[in-house]
Design a protein around this motif. Sequence first.
Motif, PDB file in Angstrom:
ATOM      1  N   ASP A 121     -19.569   5.071   9.464  1.00 31.16           N
ATOM      2  CA  ASP A 121     -20.280   5.456   8.240  1.00 31.16           C
ATOM      3  C   ASP A 121     -19.539   6.523   7.434  1.00 31.16           C
ATOM      4  OD1 ASP A 121     -20.642   7.457  10.073  1.00 31.16           O
ATOM      5  OD2 ASP A 121     -22.813   7.635   9.791  1.00 31.16           O
ATOM      6  N   ASP A 122     -18.305   6.841   7.816  1.00 31.41           N
ATOM      7  CA  ASP A 122     -17.513   7.808   7.064  1.00 31.41           C
ATOM      8  C   ASP A 122     -16.908   7.184   5.813  1.00 31.41           C
ATOM      9  OD1 ASP A 122     -17.565  10.352   8.347  1.00 31.41           O
ATOM     10  OD2 ASP A 122     -16.355   9.561   9.983  1.00 31.41           O
ATOM     11  N   VAL A 123     -16.618   8.044   4.838  1.00 31.42           N
ATOM     12  CA  VAL A 123     -15.777   7.695   3.695  1.00 31.42           C
ATOM     13  C   VAL A 123     -14.587   8.648   3.754  1.00 31.42           C
ATOM     14  CG1 VAL A 123     -15.562   7.600   1.190  1.00 31.42           C
ATOM     15  CG2 VAL A 123     -17.712   6.906   2.280  1.00 31.42           C
ATOM     16  N   GLN A 124     -13.419   8.084   3.965  1.00 30.71           N
ATOM     17  CA  GLN A 124     -12.224   8.915   4.073  1.00 30.71           C
ATOM     18  C   GLN A 124     -11.400   8.819   2.792  1.00 30.71           C
ATOM     19  OE1 GLN A 124      -8.132   9.576   6.713  1.00 30.71           O
ATOM     20  NE2 GLN A 124      -9.455   7.830   7.123  1.00 30.71           N
ATOM     21  N   TYR A 125     -10.974   9.979   2.304  1.00 29.46           N
ATOM     22  CA  TYR A 125     -10.107  10.010   1.122  1.00 29.46           C
ATOM     23  C   TYR A 125      -8.664  10.095   1.603  1.00 29.46           C
ATOM     24  CZ  TYR A 125      -8.155  11.516  -3.362  1.00 29.46           C
ATOM     25  OH  TYR A 125      -7.422  11.605  -4.512  1.00 29.46           O
ATOM     26  N   LEU A 126      -7.851   9.115   1.228  1.00 31.91           N
ATOM     27  CA  LEU A 126      -6.460   9.038   1.685  1.00 31.91           C
ATOM     28  C   LEU A 126      -5.512   9.215   0.516  1.00 31.91           C
ATOM     29  CD1 LEU A 126      -4.258   8.467   3.798  1.00 31.91           C
ATOM     30  CD2 LEU A 126      -4.627   6.026   3.401  1.00 31.91           C
ATOM     31  N   TRP A 127      -4.782  10.334   0.527  1.00 36.15           N
ATOM     32  CA  TRP A 127      -3.771  10.587  -0.493  1.00 36.15           C
ATOM     33  C   TRP A 127      -2.394  10.823   0.134  1.00 36.15           C
ATOM     34  CZ3 TRP A 127      -0.939  14.981  -0.063  1.00 36.15           C
ATOM     35  CH2 TRP A 127      -1.455  15.974   0.793  1.00 36.15           C
ATOM     36  N   LEU A 128      -2.355  11.021   1.459  1.00 42.07           N
ATOM     37  CA  LEU A 128      -1.105  11.342   2.142  1.00 42.07           C
ATOM     38  C   LEU A 128      -0.044  10.275   1.887  1.00 42.07           C
ATOM     39  CD1 LEU A 128      -2.542  12.444   5.594  1.00 42.07           C
ATOM     40  CD2 LEU A 128      -1.232  13.914   4.050  1.00 42.07           C
ATOM     41  N   PHE A 151     -15.312  19.931  -2.869  1.00 47.51           N
ATOM     42  CA  PHE A 151     -14.825  18.874  -1.973  1.00 47.51           C
ATOM     43  C   PHE A 151     -15.691  17.621  -2.062  1.00 47.51           C
ATOM     44  CE2 PHE A 151     -12.385  22.256  -0.032  1.00 47.51           C
ATOM     45  CZ  PHE A 151     -11.281  21.611   0.520  1.00 47.51           C
ATOM     46  N   GLY A 152     -16.657  17.600  -2.948  1.00 53.29           N
ATOM     47  CA  GLY A 152     -17.514  16.433  -3.120  1.00 53.29           C
ATOM     48  C   GLY A 152     -18.906  16.596  -2.567  1.00 53.29           C
ATOM     49  N   GLY A 153     -19.147  17.666  -1.827  1.00 55.55           N
ATOM     50  CA  GLY A 153     -20.494  17.967  -1.352  1.00 55.55           C
ATOM     51  C   GLY A 153     -20.899  17.301  -0.055  1.00 55.55           C
ATOM     52  N   ARG A 154     -20.054  16.391   0.479  1.00 55.56           N
ATOM     53  CA  ARG A 154     -20.425  15.695   1.710  1.00 55.56           C
ATOM     54  C   ARG A 154     -19.385  15.864   2.823  1.00 55.56           C
ATOM     55  NH1 ARG A 154     -21.978   9.690   1.403  1.00 55.56           N
ATOM     56  NH2 ARG A 154     -19.795   9.493   0.752  1.00 55.56           N
ATOM     57  N   GLU A 204      -3.895  25.818   1.729  1.00 58.61           N
ATOM     58  CA  GLU A 204      -3.422  27.088   1.177  1.00 58.61           C
ATOM     59  C   GLU A 204      -3.684  27.147  -0.326  1.00 58.61           C
ATOM     60  OE1 GLU A 204       0.239  27.230   4.444  1.00 58.61           O
ATOM     61  OE2 GLU A 204       0.664  27.045   2.308  1.00 58.61           O
ATOM     62  N   LYS A 205      -3.397  26.028  -1.024  1.00 56.16           N
ATOM     63  CA  LYS A 205      -3.582  26.000  -2.477  1.00 56.16           C
ATOM     64  C   LYS A 205      -5.064  26.082  -2.841  1.00 56.16           C
ATOM     65  CE  LYS A 205      -0.929  23.456  -5.148  1.00 56.16           C
ATOM     66  NZ  LYS A 205      -0.012  24.403  -5.785  1.00 56.16           N
ATOM     67  N   VAL A 206      -5.902  25.414  -2.060  1.00 55.53           N
ATOM     68  CA  VAL A 206      -7.349  25.484  -2.322  1.00 55.53           C
ATOM     69  C   VAL A 206      -7.836  26.917  -2.166  1.00 55.53           C
ATOM     70  CG1 VAL A 206      -9.613  24.823  -1.459  1.00 55.53           C
ATOM     71  CG2 VAL A 206      -7.836  23.090  -1.719  1.00 55.53           C
ATOM     72  N   TYR A 207      -7.450  27.562  -1.065  1.00 60.01           N
ATOM     73  CA  TYR A 207      -7.878  28.940  -0.817  1.00 60.01           C
ATOM     74  C   TYR A 207      -7.376  29.876  -1.911  1.00 60.01           C
ATOM     75  CZ  TYR A 207      -8.475  33.489   1.383  1.00 60.01           C
ATOM     76  OH  TYR A 207      -8.833  34.789   1.632  1.00 60.01           O
ATOM     77  N   ASN A 208      -6.093  29.763  -2.248  1.00 57.87           N
ATOM     78  CA  ASN A 208      -5.524  30.628  -3.282  1.00 57.87           C
ATOM     79  C   ASN A 208      -6.188  30.389  -4.634  1.00 57.87           C
ATOM     80  OD1 ASN A 208      -3.783  31.727  -1.422  1.00 57.87           O
ATOM     81  ND2 ASN A 208      -2.027  30.479  -2.014  1.00 57.87           N
ATOM     82  N   LYS A 263      -4.488  14.212  -8.851  1.00 60.72           N
ATOM     83  CA  LYS A 263      -5.832  13.654  -9.069  1.00 60.72           C
ATOM     84  C   LYS A 263      -6.826  14.062  -7.984  1.00 60.72           C
ATOM     85  CE  LYS A 263      -5.570  10.827 -12.737  1.00 60.72           C
ATOM     86  NZ  LYS A 263      -6.575  10.761 -13.828  1.00 60.72           N
ATOM     87  N   ILE A 264      -6.363  14.793  -6.956  1.00 68.00           N
ATOM     88  CA  ILE A 264      -7.235  15.100  -5.822  1.00 68.00           C
ATOM     89  C   ILE A 264      -8.487  15.850  -6.278  1.00 68.00           C
ATOM     90  CG2 ILE A 264      -7.443  16.406  -3.669  1.00 68.00           C
ATOM     91  CD1 ILE A 264      -4.526  15.816  -3.112  1.00 68.00           C
ATOM     92  N   ILE A 265      -8.299  16.921  -7.033  1.00 71.49           N
ATOM     93  CA  ILE A 265      -9.440  17.744  -7.473  1.00 71.49           C
ATOM     94  C   ILE A 265     -10.411  16.921  -8.309  1.00 71.49           C
ATOM     95  CG2 ILE A 265     -10.125  19.794  -8.761  1.00 71.49           C
ATOM     96  CD1 ILE A 265      -8.670  20.338  -6.120  1.00 71.49           C
ATOM     97  N   GLU A 266      -9.873  16.027  -9.145  1.00 73.50           N
ATOM     98  CA  GLU A 266     -10.713  15.177  -9.992  1.00 73.50           C
ATOM     99  C   GLU A 266     -11.433  14.111  -9.174  1.00 73.50           C
ATOM    100  OE1 GLU A 266      -9.774  11.640 -13.182  1.00 73.50           O
ATOM    101  OE2 GLU A 266      -8.597  13.487 -13.357  1.00 73.50           O
TER     102      GLU A 266
END
Length: 626
Positions: A236-243, A363-366, A293-297, A272-275
């Motif tokens: 039941d997961d939705v995984q976001y794959l950008w790697l 992060f999308g809330g979920r 690191e970039k998210v935290y900064n 496009k990750i943030i969007e």
Amino acid sequence: MSDPESLIKNLPPSVATVFLERVEATPDAEAYRYPVPSASGEGPDEWRSYSWREAADRVFALAAGLMELGVRPEERVAIASGTRIEWILADLAILCAGAATTTVYPSTNSEETGFILGDSDSRVLFAEDTAQLDKVREHRAELPDLAHVVLLDGDVPDGEDDWVLSFAELERRGAAHLAEHPEAVREAVAGLRSADLATLIYTSGTTGRPKGVRLRQEAWSYMAKAVPASGLLESDDVQYLWLPLAHVFGKMLISVHIESAHVLAVDGRVDKIIENLPVVRPTKMCAVPRIFEKVYNGVAQRARDGGPAKYKIFQWAAEVAREYARTSQDNQRRTGEATVPAGLRVKHAVADRLVYGKLREAFGGRMLGCVSGSAALAPDLGLFFAGAGIPVLEGYGLTESAAASFCNRRDTFRTGTVGQPFLGTEVRIAEDGEVLLRGPGIMEGYHGLPDKTAEVLEEDGWFHTGDIGELSDDGFLKITDRKKDLIKTSGGKYIAPAEVEGRFKALCPYVSNILVHGADRNYCTALIALDEAAILGWAADQEELKGKPYTEVVGSDEVRRLVDGYVEDLNAGLQRWQTIKKFRILPRDLDIEHGELTPSLKLKRPVVEREFADLIEEMYTGARER
């Protein structure tokens, strides 16, 4: 399968076998999501889906198309493309045709692309666009075995239709082949054996030519079974794959997804990750430490932009998150219960309303959790995200071990470790501290390099990782450094640069990259690169620096004083011989284009040290501080 023996004994011969079983079991379930630009070319992308049956229809046509082109079992077919749905369809088609995938980063230059295609004896290349085609065209005379190039995007150039064909044309040829030989693909999959070659992935070495890592079919069928058995990914997961799928980390996730049967949302455009996150609303995501690191900064910078009061709240909330995570993990280790004192729970609830909730929404809330791999994540960052409700579970593996050997689990994770081994993976620590691995995921060897293979792979299957680590009594592994990256000062003290660098990244919100140097020297120094967006955001509030370009800002006395304060904070928590005595701020950030980072954003120390040798030497010759 709750025990290693059962899991290994029942491994399917190939991940193509797992794919056919998945399509038969859940043909109409959603398998993949992928973005399509809006018809007008403006506005957000439209996300579309494939069911398992729809994906299989395309995979079968492509696989049959490769057979029609003359591709035979275990022959190599290369993919040079960014992460996109067509990459996955092509990879599965190659495997279902009985062939083996050679992965090529789209950022790889022409010379190295030519080397990889030639060394692997690739017969066909899936090229993303004409830019990738041009790289191959330059070396066509040196690649007599490369019979065809299949273009994912763009028109086939005039006069080259005997060598180049479109993705759609390959599917058409495959459909015609299947009309005459309807069982061709299923017969090819039935003929696969676990010891057959499935993939050649070329490691991006710090010096010399890359080595082709030969991964067998069983490596991927093992990943497909072992990772879901750990509970990390569920149906039941939705995984976001950008790697990048050319990297073993991303490639592994394709196999795991087939067994787990969750939804995989695929888009490799990093910008496009943030969007995309609020649109896709994933429950799981895998990434490399630089992303966190970039998210935290970025969060810290936005808080700072909100004024002193808002920044103080963020700093307080960040420390509460770390204390909360540290306390709950310590208690779980001691008592089996991840409890925290009532007072800390109250502080955490307040911080959640003020800070953490907004972070989770970004992060999308979920998001239930992320997995971080490829390099070490600074423990302070890991504790922050864990305390904020987005646990970042560190894992560990190498190209030579098909990516996943260890990983933390959500219910029993320990920040600062890479968790426990997956079922079926054996581990031991050598006398010199090196981590040794054995199991179905371990490579067959380096392509055409028996001497190099013998250096790392013992006859009884134990693989020498080159990493130094410590193993707890209950099987949690902590990687302390690369064996070859440990440095010894002229005073005889050993230092793990990655440990010092990780601590600095957790302290300084402006750092992008840092390299600690000190081998055979009497003290340690550092080269520090600053994140352009973060440091320019800070500079905009400084009267003397407002509006100035990046190069002027990083070369200013004001920035040097700023960074010096963080270096002092770093040194306060280090042993005397680990402290940074001098540092230099680099005039630009390190990047892939200059060869200083691998495509998976790992630091190439020898390259950086050569490129900035004058700055390093300056720090040891008594030159005045800048």
